[in-house]
Structures are given as structure tokens and as C-alpha cells.
Design an enzyme around this catalytic site. Structure first.
Site, PDB file in Angstrom:
ATOM      1  N   TYR A  33       0.830  -1.196   0.000  1.00  0.00           N
ATOM      2  CA  TYR A  33       0.000   0.000   0.000  1.00  0.00           C
ATOM      3  C   TYR A  33       0.867   1.249   0.000  1.00  0.00           C
ATOM      4  O   TYR A  33       2.089   1.181   0.176  1.00  0.00           O
ATOM      5  CB  TYR A  33      -0.939  -0.006   1.205  1.00  0.00           C
ATOM      6  CG  TYR A  33      -0.286   0.305   2.547  1.00  0.00           C
ATOM      7  CD1 TYR A  33       0.572  -0.605   3.145  1.00  0.00           C
ATOM      8  CD2 TYR A  33      -0.517   1.520   3.199  1.00  0.00           C
ATOM      9  CE1 TYR A  33       1.167  -0.316   4.370  1.00  0.00           C
ATOM     10  CE2 TYR A  33       0.061   1.806   4.413  1.00  0.00           C
ATOM     11  CZ  TYR A  33       0.905   0.893   4.998  1.00  0.00           C
ATOM     12  OH  TYR A  33       1.501   1.187   6.201  1.00  0.00           O
ATOM     13  N   ARG A  52       8.087   4.277  -4.710  1.00  0.00           N
ATOM     14  CA  ARG A  52       8.146   3.296  -3.610  1.00  0.00           C
ATOM     15  C   ARG A  52       7.090   2.209  -3.810  1.00  0.00           C
ATOM     16  O   ARG A  52       7.346   1.031  -3.538  1.00  0.00           O
ATOM     17  CB  ARG A  52       7.958   3.990  -2.254  1.00  0.00           C
ATOM     18  CG  ARG A  52       8.149   3.024  -1.083  1.00  0.00           C
ATOM     19  CD  ARG A  52       8.153   3.717   0.259  1.00  0.00           C
ATOM     20  NE  ARG A  52       6.870   4.326   0.562  1.00  0.00           N
ATOM     21  CZ  ARG A  52       6.627   5.084   1.634  1.00  0.00           C
ATOM     22  NH1 ARG A  52       7.609   5.334   2.496  1.00  0.00           N
ATOM     23  NH2 ARG A  52       5.441   5.599   1.843  1.00  0.00           N
ATOM     24  N   ARG A 100      -7.998 -20.229  -1.643  1.00  0.00           N
ATOM     25  CA  ARG A 100      -6.943 -20.073  -0.637  1.00  0.00           C
ATOM     26  C   ARG A 100      -5.857 -21.145  -0.754  1.00  0.00           C
ATOM     27  O   ARG A 100      -6.115 -22.338  -0.577  1.00  0.00           O
ATOM     28  CB  ARG A 100      -7.553 -20.103   0.773  1.00  0.00           C
ATOM     29  CG  ARG A 100      -6.568 -19.657   1.833  1.00  0.00           C
ATOM     30  CD  ARG A 100      -7.178 -19.620   3.211  1.00  0.00           C
ATOM     31  NE  ARG A 100      -6.212 -19.079   4.170  1.00  0.00           N
ATOM     32  CZ  ARG A 100      -5.196 -19.780   4.665  1.00  0.00           C
ATOM     33  NH1 ARG A 100      -5.014 -21.037   4.296  1.00  0.00           N
ATOM     34  NH2 ARG A 100      -4.354 -19.225   5.514  1.00  0.00           N
ATOM     35  N   HIS A 102      -1.320 -20.986  -0.239  1.00  0.00           N
ATOM     36  CA  HIS A 102      -0.246 -20.030   0.026  1.00  0.00           C
ATOM     37  C   HIS A 102       0.515 -19.587  -1.232  1.00  0.00           C
ATOM     38  O   HIS A 102       0.808 -18.424  -1.406  1.00  0.00           O
ATOM     39  CB  HIS A 102       0.742 -20.599   1.050  1.00  0.00           C
ATOM     40  CG  HIS A 102       0.188 -20.633   2.436  1.00  0.00           C
ATOM     41  ND1 HIS A 102      -0.903 -21.389   2.786  1.00  0.00           N
ATOM     42  CD2 HIS A 102       0.579 -19.986   3.564  1.00  0.00           C
ATOM     43  CE1 HIS A 102      -1.167 -21.222   4.068  1.00  0.00           C
ATOM     44  NE2 HIS A 102      -0.274 -20.366   4.571  1.00  0.00           N
ATOM     45  N   LYS A 147       6.510  -1.827   1.880  1.00  0.00           N
ATOM     46  CA  LYS A 147       5.309  -1.262   2.522  1.00  0.00           C
ATOM     47  C   LYS A 147       4.163  -2.266   2.382  1.00  0.00           C
ATOM     48  O   LYS A 147       3.224  -2.101   1.588  1.00  0.00           O
ATOM     49  CB  LYS A 147       4.967   0.115   1.926  1.00  0.00           C
ATOM     50  CG  LYS A 147       4.120   0.966   2.871  1.00  0.00           C
ATOM     51  CD  LYS A 147       4.153   2.413   2.496  1.00  0.00           C
ATOM     52  CE  LYS A 147       3.099   3.240   3.207  1.00  0.00           C
ATOM     53  NZ  LYS A 147       3.208   3.311   4.655  1.00  0.00           N
ATOM     54  N   GLU A 180      12.061   2.230  14.277  1.00  0.00           N
ATOM     55  CA  GLU A 180      11.138   3.283  13.832  1.00  0.00           C
ATOM     56  C   GLU A 180       9.850   3.170  14.624  1.00  0.00           C
ATOM     57  O   GLU A 180       9.681   2.247  15.430  1.00  0.00           O
ATOM     58  CB  GLU A 180      10.859   3.150  12.333  1.00  0.00           C
ATOM     59  CG  GLU A 180      10.177   1.836  11.978  1.00  0.00           C
ATOM     60  CD  GLU A 180       9.922   1.653  10.489  1.00  0.00           C
ATOM     61  OE1 GLU A 180       9.849   2.648   9.760  1.00  0.00           O
ATOM     62  OE2 GLU A 180       9.758   0.492  10.071  1.00  0.00           O
ATOM     63  N   LEU A 205      11.014   1.306   7.169  1.00  0.00           N
ATOM     64  CA  LEU A 205      10.451   1.785   5.911  1.00  0.00           C
ATOM     65  C   LEU A 205      11.176   3.089   5.574  1.00  0.00           C
ATOM     66  O   LEU A 205      11.293   3.974   6.437  1.00  0.00           O
ATOM     67  CB  LEU A 205       8.953   2.049   6.068  1.00  0.00           C
ATOM     68  CG  LEU A 205       8.292   2.505   4.769  1.00  0.00           C
ATOM     69  CD1 LEU A 205       8.137   1.326   3.810  1.00  0.00           C
ATOM     70  CD2 LEU A 205       6.939   3.121   5.051  1.00  0.00           C
TER      71      LEU A 205
END
Ligand SMILES: Cc1ncc(COP(=O)(O)O)c(C=O)c1O
Length: 290
Positions: A33, A52, A100, A102, A147, A180, A205
Site C-alpha cells: 500500500y 516506492r 486459498r 499459500h 510497505k 522506527e 520503511l
């Protein structure tokens, strides 16, 4: 006025926006995101955020669902439809819907969701008065440079901060060094006047706000050092602050039970906040004329 979201090619009322229960974002947090601030109706540091986003997508092998130029147009349209002048845009891309399992599905189409939100005025008050942070163990994975929407450790850290009456939790690695915040980068200003923040390695990040503040400070000829710092060092610092897209630059006036400096926002932090505010406005305004 009702909010509008963008979901896989359509603008829809926010309250009705939905994705399938087998979206891999929902099942596996298999997605990435971005959050981009909006000033004067335009995205701040748009290029850096979209760069990014592309890096995050490449790192997890998700194909961009849309080229950059149309994505920018979707963002503009979303801001227009939501009448956001100051606020933020949220973009999320997941690997898409598949039964579903993996391993990556052979055929899933990446899913794209965007939402927009107006700024909360409370942010400005925090910037003026400063905030408290607590320190917590960093329990995250070793690719915090991506991210990823997989934010459970960050959620738990922020909840601990919230329960302690603090704004943010500074996460601490096994060597006692601050990585962070749960949703922001951490900075200190030492007694010697050095502005210190951790280098952008895989433990953090690489914040877009961090990069902008770094550049602004360098341009002012301020002394900047990229190195990890310990909790003890942070508590002994003259000033401390945090940076993020939604928070901009916020002074940190207390770490756990210890005051930072005299317990009030420091002068250099305030100056950096002022410089960053101007940068954000100018960055967005530059888009308006491009
Ligand atoms: C874990 C983490 N670190 C740092 C940041 C700050 O990054 P940026 O300045 O790009 O918002 C964020 C922002 O959400 C974050 O979630």
C-alpha cells in the site's frame, strides 16, 4: 457529501465499497500500500510515493494493475469526487482473488483499491504541543523496507502506545536500538546538535517524509547523521521528533517516563516542521501547474 472509493476500475460509494472474501489481501495480507498526503487538492511528493509503490510491488512479485499515468488520473478524480483539499489518499494493491493456497495463484488479477480522506485538524495541535512515545520490542519481519499491508505487529505496538496514553510506539531491535515508530520514522537531535536517524535499511520503511526532511536539512547546512541510536541516547537527546506522510513533523517531548530536553518542542524540530510544511505545499502546488 458522501465519500467515494475506487475499487477495481469503478468509483463506488465508500459505504458500499467491497472486495471478495478470497482476496489474498484479506486472507494472507498479500499486498502492499501507499499513503500520500494531499495539500491544496494535490498529492505531496507523488513521484517518490509511486516509485516506492513500484519497489514494494516488485519486491513481492505483484504486477502493477495499472500504469503510472492512469493511476495518477484515478487519484486526481478521486480527490475531486471527495472534494479533498487537505488530507490523504490511500492506495492498496493485493495479489487478487483466488482459492486459498499459500503459493501464488497462476491467474489472479491484482486488485486495486483507493480511498481518500480529509485531514484531521487534531494533527496540527499535536505538531504544536508535541507528543509522548513509548518504546516496545520490535517483533516484525526482516523486510520492513517493503510497505506491506501485513501490519499486525505495528497495530499491536500502536495499541500499546494508545493504552499508555502515548501517540506512538518506537520499536527497538535486539541491540537496544530504535528502528522506527509503528507508522512513522524516528529522529533525535543530540546535545552536539547532530540530527540523527536510522539509515534506510531493511529494518525500517524508507519514509518519503524522512527523505524530504533529510534533503531540507542538508540544504540548510544542518548536521545530519544516518546511524542507529539507542533508547538511552534518545532519552538523553536535546530534541526528538517523528515523521510520516500523515503526521508531517511532530515533536516528541517524552519517551516512556523521561522528558526529552525540557519537555517542550525543540527549536530545531520546529524549524524542520516549518520547512517541511512549506515543502509539502510547494510539492503539491508544482503538480497543479505541471
Ligand atoms: C512503519 C512505518 N515507518 C515509517 C513511515 C513513514 O513513512 P512516510 O513518511 O513515507 O509516510 C510509515 C508510514 O506510514 C510507516 O508505516
Amino acid at each position: 457529501m458522501s465519500r467515494i472509493a475506487y475499487v477495481n476500475g469503478r468509483f463506488v460509494p465508500h459505504a458500499e465499497a467491497a472486495v471478495h472474501i478470497e482476496d489474498r489481501g484479506y486472507q494472507f495480507a498479500d499486498g502492499v500500500y501507499e499513503v500520500i498526503a494531499v495539500a491544496g487538492g494535490r498529492p505531496v511528493d507523488e513521484t517518490a510515493h509511486l516509485d516506492r509503490l513500484e519497489r514494494s510491488l516488485a519486491a513481492v512479485h505483484i504486477r502493477p494493475p495499472m500504469a503510472r499515468q492512469p493511476l495518477k488520473l484515478v487519484m486526481r478524480e478521486l480527490l475531486r469526487r471527495n472534494r479533498v483539499r487537505d488530507g490523504m489518499v490511500y492506495l492498496q494493491i493485493t495479489r487478487g482473488v483466488a482459492p486459498r493456497d499459500h503459493a501464488f495463484p497462476a491467474t489472479a488479477k491484482p486488485a486495486l483499491v483507493l480511498t481518500a480522506q480529509r485531514a484531521k485538524p487534531v494533527q496540527a495541535r499535536r505538531a504544536a504541543s508535541g507528543v509522548k512515545v513509548i518504546t516496545v520490542e520490535d517483533i516484525r519481519w526482516r523486510r520492513c523496507d517493503i510497505k506491506s499491508i501485513s501490519l499486525l505487529p505495528n497495530v499491536l505496538a500502536k495499541q500499546m502506545a494508545s493504552e499508555a496514553g502515548a501517540y506512538e510506539a518506537w520499536q527497538v531491535d535486539a541491540d537496544g536500538r530504535v528502528t522506527e515508530g509503528s507508522a512513522s520514522n524516528a529522529w533525535i537531535i543530540t546535545e552536539a546538535g547532530e540530527i540523527v536517524t536510522r539509515p534506510p535499511d531493511a529494518a525500517i520503511l524508507a519514509g518519503i517524509t524522512r527523505a524530504a526532511v533529510h534533503e531540507l536539512a542538508a540544504r540548510e547546512g544542518l548536521r545530519l547523521v544516518e546511524r542507529p541510536f539507542t533508547v538511552a541516547e534518545a532519552k538523553a537527546a536535546r530534541e526528538a521528533f517523528l515523521t510520516s506522510t500523515t503526521a508531517y513533523v511532530i515533536p516528541v517531548i517524552q519517551i516512556d517516563d523521561d522528558k526529552v530536553g525540557d519537555g517542550r518542542p525543540g527549536p530545531l524540530t520546529r524549524e524542520l516542521a516549518r520547512l517541511y510544511d512549506a515543502h509539502a505545499g510547494a510539492s503539491a502546488a508544482a503538480l497543479a501547474s505541471s
